[in-house]
Structure formats: structure tokens, C-alpha cells
Design an enzyme around this catalytic site. Structure first.
Site, short mmCIF file in Angstrom:
data_model
loop_
_atom_site.label_atom_id
_atom_site.label_comp_id
_atom_site.label_asym_id
_atom_site.label_seq_id
_atom_site.Cartn_x
_atom_site.Cartn_y
_atom_site.Cartn_z
N ILE A 108 0.81 -1.22 0.00
CA ILE A 108 0.00 0.00 0.00
C ILE A 108 0.85 1.27 0.00
O ILE A 108 0.39 2.33 -0.43
CB ILE A 108 -0.97 0.00 1.20
CG1 ILE A 108 -2.04 1.11 1.04
CG2 ILE A 108 -0.22 0.14 2.53
CD1 ILE A 108 -3.14 1.06 2.07
N THR A 109 2.10 1.18 0.47
CA THR A 109 2.93 2.38 0.52
C THR A 109 3.60 2.69 -0.82
O THR A 109 4.25 3.73 -0.96
CB THR A 109 4.03 2.25 1.59
OG1 THR A 109 4.85 1.12 1.28
CG2 THR A 109 3.44 2.09 2.98
N ASP B 61 4.44 -9.07 6.76
CA ASP B 61 5.55 -9.32 5.84
C ASP B 61 5.18 -10.50 4.96
O ASP B 61 4.63 -11.50 5.44
CB ASP B 61 6.82 -9.64 6.63
CG ASP B 61 8.07 -9.52 5.78
OD1 ASP B 61 8.14 -10.20 4.73
OD2 ASP B 61 8.98 -8.76 6.16
N GLN C 183 9.43 -7.22 -4.18
CA GLN C 183 10.69 -6.54 -4.50
C GLN C 183 10.58 -6.28 -5.98
O GLN C 183 10.72 -7.18 -6.80
CB GLN C 183 11.89 -7.44 -4.18
CG GLN C 183 13.25 -6.73 -4.24
CD GLN C 183 13.60 -6.09 -5.56
OE1 GLN C 183 13.42 -4.87 -5.72
NE2 GLN C 183 14.06 -6.87 -6.52
N SER D 183 3.40 -8.44 -14.36
CA SER D 183 4.31 -7.45 -14.94
C SER D 183 4.64 -7.80 -16.38
O SER D 183 4.76 -8.97 -16.74
CB SER D 183 5.60 -7.39 -14.12
OG SER D 183 6.60 -6.65 -14.79
N GLU E 107 7.44 -7.49 -17.53
CA GLU E 107 8.77 -8.09 -17.50
C GLU E 107 8.70 -9.61 -17.60
O GLU E 107 9.71 -10.26 -17.89
CB GLU E 107 9.50 -7.70 -16.21
CG GLU E 107 9.94 -6.25 -16.17
CD GLU E 107 11.08 -5.93 -17.14
OE1 GLU E 107 11.85 -6.86 -17.46
OE2 GLU E 107 11.19 -4.77 -17.57
N TYR F 175 13.55 -10.90 -11.24
CA TYR F 175 12.23 -10.31 -10.99
C TYR F 175 11.19 -10.87 -11.95
O TYR F 175 10.10 -11.28 -11.54
CB TYR F 175 12.31 -8.79 -11.12
CG TYR F 175 10.97 -8.11 -11.11
CD1 TYR F 175 10.25 -7.96 -9.93
CD2 TYR F 175 10.40 -7.62 -12.29
CE1 TYR F 175 9.00 -7.34 -9.92
CE2 TYR F 175 9.16 -6.99 -12.28
CZ TYR F 175 8.47 -6.85 -11.11
OH TYR F 175 7.23 -6.25 -11.11
N ARG G 127 11.23 8.29 -13.21
CA ARG G 127 11.26 9.26 -12.12
C ARG G 127 12.68 9.76 -11.87
O ARG G 127 12.87 10.92 -11.49
CB ARG G 127 10.68 8.63 -10.85
CG ARG G 127 10.62 9.59 -9.68
CD ARG G 127 9.48 10.62 -9.83
NE ARG G 127 9.66 11.72 -8.89
CZ ARG G 127 9.53 11.61 -7.57
NH1 ARG G 127 9.20 10.44 -7.02
NH2 ARG G 127 9.72 12.66 -6.80
N ARG H 2 21.84 -3.46 -17.41
CA ARG H 2 21.48 -4.73 -16.79
C ARG H 2 22.30 -5.86 -17.40
O ARG H 2 22.69 -5.77 -18.58
CB ARG H 2 20.00 -5.03 -16.99
CG ARG H 2 19.06 -4.01 -16.38
CD ARG H 2 17.63 -4.31 -16.80
NE ARG H 2 16.69 -3.31 -16.29
CZ ARG H 2 15.39 -3.27 -16.62
NH1 ARG H 2 14.90 -4.19 -17.44
NH2 ARG H 2 14.61 -2.35 -16.11
#
Length: 335
Positions: free
Chosen positions: A10-11, A64, A89, A131, A133, A156, A198, A285
Site C-alpha cells: 500500500i505504501t 511481511d 521486491q 508485470s 517483465e 524479478y 522518475r 542490466r
């Protein structure tokens, strides 16, 4: 009676916009946050402790995704109607540095949440944040849809593929209303500064203010399908309002390179990128994904989702927001 929603992550960018969206819809919103030495809640302060309107306040709970017991406890305590699983993550480059942690939280964290739902209340509706990805560099050319083969190019992406498949497995094996939202890149002023879009707009604001002299980037040729995050969280909600659970690609269908984003952002700021841009080989990467463009025909036909904010407007929104925020900080309006 109000519907209840529980949001992991949520953050984050998406979690904060989704919490606002659901509160506006009349939901009682709960969020899972990890216990850390400093609270990373800038994006949700206005709907948590600083909110004066109780009806528009989100409730936070420590938890968590590595702890299955606490997930079950929270589901029993909150009794949500819907779970939006956004926690992960989520940084692709960082996943090469911490692959085991990435796979544990991003991949197995999804399994832990699904299994908790199965054991506590299988009628809870579940949204899994997929995603683009996951597609990586498939044999077929973009655009990619729900039937395109996954060929992830990062830990990921691999973890997200596992999360996607385990979500489908629990849907098909146990009848859980579980949906995968395969979201292509979506940005906003709330995007973390460690993400390239960003990083670009934040650095440009600092350059324009005379605080920095250079913007260091890696691969400029990578092409992405960039949309506006607040529009994408609406698609998450719409998936869980359908009669049957399914998986949906959410994207603009338009392709732009990192270099295009850089030049558009500098143009909005009135600066010449040639004076400030430098390439840093350390930012490349180990394995690159070259083109990611999505086909959202299925979502458009199923529930009428269509993006409204185009690429140039998105860049402008982000540049202006970072310039304004930095100016306010420099004037002492924001501590």
C-alpha cells in the site's frame, strides 16, 4: 455494509493510488506495511494518520510477505472481501543483486497470500500484480497479449512468472476468484526515484534548480509501453468486479524509448539534454529486455478499459510535479 479491501504494497505508487480509488468507492481499506526503522509512508500520509475524515482513512497493519502466519492472522482479523496483492521486491536491476530475496518475496509471497486465502476464506477475491517483465524477449514480436509465451530476462521477471502461474493454479484447482493483471510500465509523480522515468524527471528538476550538473543513465535504446498509474489501478478494481476471474493485459499499446522519454522531459523543462546527459556503463542490466508493448484488446472488450493520458502528457505531469516539489522544499514549505 461497506466492502473491505486489503492491499499489500500500500505504501508504493500503485498501492497509494489504489487506496485512494477504493476509498472514493466507499470501501473500508486496509494495508500491509513492513516494520522498518523509518516509516516509508509519504505517499499515503494524507489517507492515514493525517486524514481528518475517518471515512477516507486507510488502516495499516504490520506484516511481511515472508511470514505466512501473519498473513493468515490478518485475513482472519480484517475479513476482507477483496485482496489486492501489489507487494514485491519490484526493481528489475536490483533483482540481479538480490535474486533469492526477490524470488522469495515476489514469487513465494504470492503463494503465501493465496494459501492463506484458501485456508481462511476461499471466497475472498484476489488480484495479483503481474508485470510486462514476464514477457522478456519472446520469439514473437510485440504487441504482447494474454497468450504470448513468457521468456523473462531477470530474477524479478522469473519470480513474477511463478506468481502468475500459481495464481492460475489456485484459481483452477480450488475455484478461488483470482485474477492476474499483466500491467505494462505505468508511471506517475509517485514513482520511486530509483526507477528510470522518475530518476529522469527528478534529476532534471535538480539540474534546473542548479543543484546537479549531470543525469547519468544506462541503456537509452530500451523501448517501453508507458501509461499513467492512476488509470491502471482502476483496471485492477474492474477485474475483480467481473462475473468470472480471468487474466488481463493492461497497456497503452504505444512504444517509446528511454531516449524519447529523456528528450521529452528535458524539452518540457526548457533544457538541452546534450549538455547534461551522460551514459554510465554500470547502469546497464546483465540481460536487457528490448521492447515491451502490450495489447489490451481483451480488457477493453471485457470491461471497457481505455487509457486517456498519453505519453507526452505523462512526461509533462511528472516533470512539473518534480519541479514544483523541489521548489517548495527549497522555499521551506516542505520539511
Amino acid at each position: 455494509m461497506k466492502k473491505k479491501a486489503l492491499i499489500s504494497g500500500i505504501t508504493g505508487q500503485d498501492g497509494s493510488y489504489l487506496a485512494e480509488f477504493l476509498l472514493d468507492k466507499g470501501y473500508e481499506v486496509h494495508g500491509i506495511v513492513r516494520r522498518t526503522s523509518t516509516f516509508n509512508g509519504e505517499r499515503i500520509e494524507h489517507i492515514c494518520g493525517n486524514s481528518k475524515d475517518e471515512a477516507m482513512k486507510a488502516h495499516l497493519h504490520y506484516g511481511d510477505l515472508a511470514d505466512a502466519t501473519v498473513l493468515s492472522h490478518l485475513l482472519k482479523e480484517i475479513e476482507p472481501d477483496e485482496v489486492y496483492h501489489l507487494g514485491a521486491q519490484s526493481h528489475v536491476r536490483v533483482s540481479f543483486d538480490i535474486p533469492e530475496y526477490t524470488c522469495d518475496i515476489t514469487g513465494l509471497g504470492t503463494l503465501r497470500m493465496l494459501d492463506a486465502i484458501l485456508r481462511v476464506n476461499p471466497s475472498i477475491k484476489f488480484y495479483q500484480a503481474g508485470s510486462s517483465e514476464m514477457f522478456g524477449n519472446p520469439v514473437s514480436e510485440p504487441p504482447f497479449n494474454e497468450e504470448t509465451q513468457f521468456l523473462p530476462q531477470s530474477p524479478y521477471g522469473c519470480a513474477k512468472v511463478f506468481a502468475n502461474h500459481i495464481t492460475r493454479n489456485y484459481r483452477e484447482s480450488y475455484g478461488i476468484f483470482a485474477c492476474n493483471g499483466i500491467l505494462f510500465n505505468h508511471e506517475s509523480p509517485r514513482r520511486g526515484k530509483e526507477f528510470v522515468t522518475r530518476k529522469i524527471t527528478h534529476s532534471i528538476a535538480r539540474i534546473k534548480a542548479g543543484l546537479d550538473t549531470k543525469l547519468y543513465l544506462g541503456n537509452l535504446s530500451a523501448q517501453r509501453d508507458w501509461g499513467y498509474a492512476p488509470e491502471y489501478v482502476e483496471a485492477m478494481w474492474k477485474m475483480l468486479q467481473q462475473d468470472k476471474p480471468d487474466d488481463y493485459v493492461i497497456s497503452t499499446g504505444k512504444l517509446h524509448s528511454v531516449e524519447e522519454f529523456v528528450y521529452a522531459a528535458f524539452s518540457h523543462a526548457g533544457l538541452d539534454p546534450e549538455q547534461y546527459l551522460d551514459i554510465d556503463e554500470n547502469l546497464f542490466r546483465p540481460s536487457e529486455v528490448h521492447k515491451l508493448r502490450g495489447d489490451s484488446t481483451k480488457a477493453r472488450n471485457a470491461f471497457g478499459w481505455n487509457p486517456q493520458v498519453g505519453f507526452d502528457e505523462l512526461v509533462k505531469i511528472m516533470v512539473e510535479a518534480d519541479e514544483k516539489a523541489l521548489l517548495e522544499r527549497m522555499e521551506g514549505k516542505v520539511r
